[in-house]
Design an enzyme around this catalytic site. Structure first.
Site, PDB file in Angstrom:
ATOM      1  N   TRP A 292      -3.088 136.171  12.444  1.00 31.32           N
ATOM      2  CA  TRP A 292      -2.094 137.134  11.953  1.00 31.32           C
ATOM      3  C   TRP A 292      -2.759 138.397  11.436  1.00 31.32           C
ATOM      4  O   TRP A 292      -2.188 139.485  11.519  1.00 31.32           O
ATOM      5  CB  TRP A 292      -1.196 136.479  10.914  1.00 31.32           C
ATOM      6  CG  TRP A 292      -0.513 135.277  11.499  1.00 31.32           C
ATOM      7  CD1 TRP A 292      -0.660 133.964  11.140  1.00 31.32           C
ATOM      8  CD2 TRP A 292       0.393 135.271  12.618  1.00 31.32           C
ATOM      9  NE1 TRP A 292       0.100 133.161  11.943  1.00 31.32           N
ATOM     10  CE2 TRP A 292       0.757 133.925  12.856  1.00 31.32           C
ATOM     11  CE3 TRP A 292       0.932 136.281  13.421  1.00 31.32           C
ATOM     12  CZ2 TRP A 292       1.640 133.564  13.873  1.00 31.32           C
ATOM     13  CZ3 TRP A 292       1.813 135.923  14.433  1.00 31.32           C
ATOM     14  CH2 TRP A 292       2.154 134.577  14.653  1.00 31.32           C
TER      15      TRP A 292
ATOM     16  N   ASP B  17      -0.800 140.365   3.101  1.00 31.63           N
ATOM     17  CA  ASP B  17       0.150 139.478   3.760  1.00 31.63           C
ATOM     18  C   ASP B  17       0.023 138.117   3.078  1.00 31.63           C
ATOM     19  O   ASP B  17      -0.964 137.411   3.245  1.00 31.63           O
ATOM     20  CB  ASP B  17      -0.174 139.381   5.247  1.00 31.63           C
ATOM     21  CG  ASP B  17       0.694 138.373   5.991  1.00 31.63           C
ATOM     22  OD1 ASP B  17       1.570 137.746   5.364  1.00 31.63           O
ATOM     23  OD2 ASP B  17       0.484 138.211   7.215  1.00 31.63           O
TER      24      ASP B  17
ATOM     25  N   LYS C 128       8.114 129.856   4.694  1.00 28.43           N
ATOM     26  CA  LYS C 128       7.076 128.888   4.362  1.00 28.43           C
ATOM     27  C   LYS C 128       7.215 128.374   2.920  1.00 28.43           C
ATOM     28  O   LYS C 128       7.242 127.185   2.695  1.00 28.43           O
ATOM     29  CB  LYS C 128       5.699 129.494   4.603  1.00 28.43           C
ATOM     30  CG  LYS C 128       5.527 129.939   6.045  1.00 28.43           C
ATOM     31  CD  LYS C 128       4.169 130.491   6.340  1.00 28.43           C
ATOM     32  CE  LYS C 128       4.111 131.051   7.748  1.00 28.43           C
ATOM     33  NZ  LYS C 128       4.236 130.034   8.796  1.00 28.43           N
TER      34      LYS C 128
END
Length: 356
Positions: free
Chosen positions: A102, A169, A193
């Site tokens: 990511w 992030d 999540k």
């Protein structure tokens, strides 16, 4: 029989949250309407949005410190391009830490906007560790990092001290551990999540860093416009925001991030201890960078795969196979995962040892 859900996302959420959300689907706030059909401009939902934004800042210790919380759409993938759109000057420079899939995706988007310097990368070792000892250019418009690498099972234990704005992030470990969140100027995290269902992204941003890059920003990608619109510049993902609020309330009722972190540490210690003790298994990530959210591990002998898979499936475990980039197994032990479920997995690992 209960499923022990180790999915990396969309992931496990607290049972209490499911129960409250299910009632709201039928009748929200005794309005006679479902949370799925009420107007986002109704006073009932405006109250939800206001509380969710306020509670996010409260839990992070950022209330009254010049930050705004937003609930937007598009996931972290849209935030990958919103960060440079809002922060990278026309002829500026962005600095990125490449610690996983990511992070690589975020770097790809930033390169569309200007000079993007990768200060360090662990790609050559298949991202089994988090790079350290790197220098952040003093003239960078911002530095971007990924706090937890869901696929590879690594987590940043320390963050650099710099005068450059820090963007992070935190999609897979937001609200899971105590940090000095005031060190970050922009935090974004997909809800699916640790916070809610897929469909909304939490953005926490220090207002003073906006409006300095000289760019013309499309409205939907402009953080300032979303702040002005109080997360309702366009129709928000009503249900995802509502469930996120319920989860934030659950965290607060548990005693806040400090209490949740204590349980997360206990779960991680229980599982990693068994991985290190059991001669049939080995961890995939370097020990010093192991994630407390996503535990990646492998069988030392692939011939045991069929037996192990049969054992964990029989124990009502779900979502355990690892990502194809790593192989093996990945146990995602997010905030809502009870330690009892971790013990079930540990018992299965011990059962395999007794069988072979």
């Amino acid at each position: 029989m209960k499923k022990h859900n180790y999915s990396a996302g969309p992931s496990i959420l607290p049972q209490e949250v499911f129960e409250k959300a299910s009632k709201a689907i039928l009748n929200f706030n005794d309005s006679g309407l479902s949370i799925l059909e009420i107007s986002h401009r109704s006073k009932d939902f405006v109250a939800v949005m206001e509380e969710a934004r306020s509670l996010a800042l409260e839990l992070l210790g950022l209330q009254g410190k010049g930050y705004q919380a937003l609930f937007l759409q598009g996931g972290a993938s849209t935030a990958f391009l919103m960060a440079p759109y809002n922060l990278l000057k026309e002829n500026g420079k962005a600095a990125y830490l490449d610690s996983g899939t990511w992070a690589t995706a975020a770097i790809k988007e930033a390169k569309l906007f200007g000079e993007t310097v990768v200060v360090a990368s662990s790609k050559e070792d298949n991202y089994t560790y988090v790079p350290k000892g790197y220098e952040i250019p003093a003239d960078a418009d911002y530095f971007h990092c990924t706090s937890n690498n869901t696929i590879f099972g690594t987590q940043m234990k320390e963050f650099p001290t710099t005068n450059v704005p820090v963007v992070c992030d935190m999609s897979s470990d937001i609200f899971s551990r105590e940090l000095d969140f005031s060190k970050f100027d922009l935090i974004y995290a997909g809800a699916q999540k640790n916070m809610g269902p897929a469909g909304t992204t939490l953005v926490v941003i220090k207002e003073e860093i906006l409006g300095k890059n000289g760019r013309t920003i499309p409205s939907m990608l402009d953080y300032a416009k979303h702040i002005k619109g109080e997360s309702m510049y366009n129709t928000p993902p009503v249900f995802a925001v509502y469930v996120s609020l319920l989860t934030l309330q659950w965290i607060k009722e548990k005693g806040g991030i400090a209490a949740v972190e204590k349980l997360n540490n206990a779960k991680a210690e229980l599982l990693y201890t068994e991985i290190d003790r059991n001669p049939l298994f080995k961890g995939a990530a370097k020990v010093e960078d192991r994630s407390n959210m996503n535990v990646t591990f492998l069988l030392n002998n692939p011939e045991h795969t069929e037996t192990f898979d049969a054992l964990w499936k029989a124990a009502n475990i779900s979502g355990l196979p690892g990502h194809r980039s790593v192989g093996g197994y990945r146990a995602s032990i997010y905030n809502a995962m009870p330690i009892e479920s971790v013990q079930v997995l540990v018992d299965v690992m011990k059962a395999l040892e007794s069988k072979v």
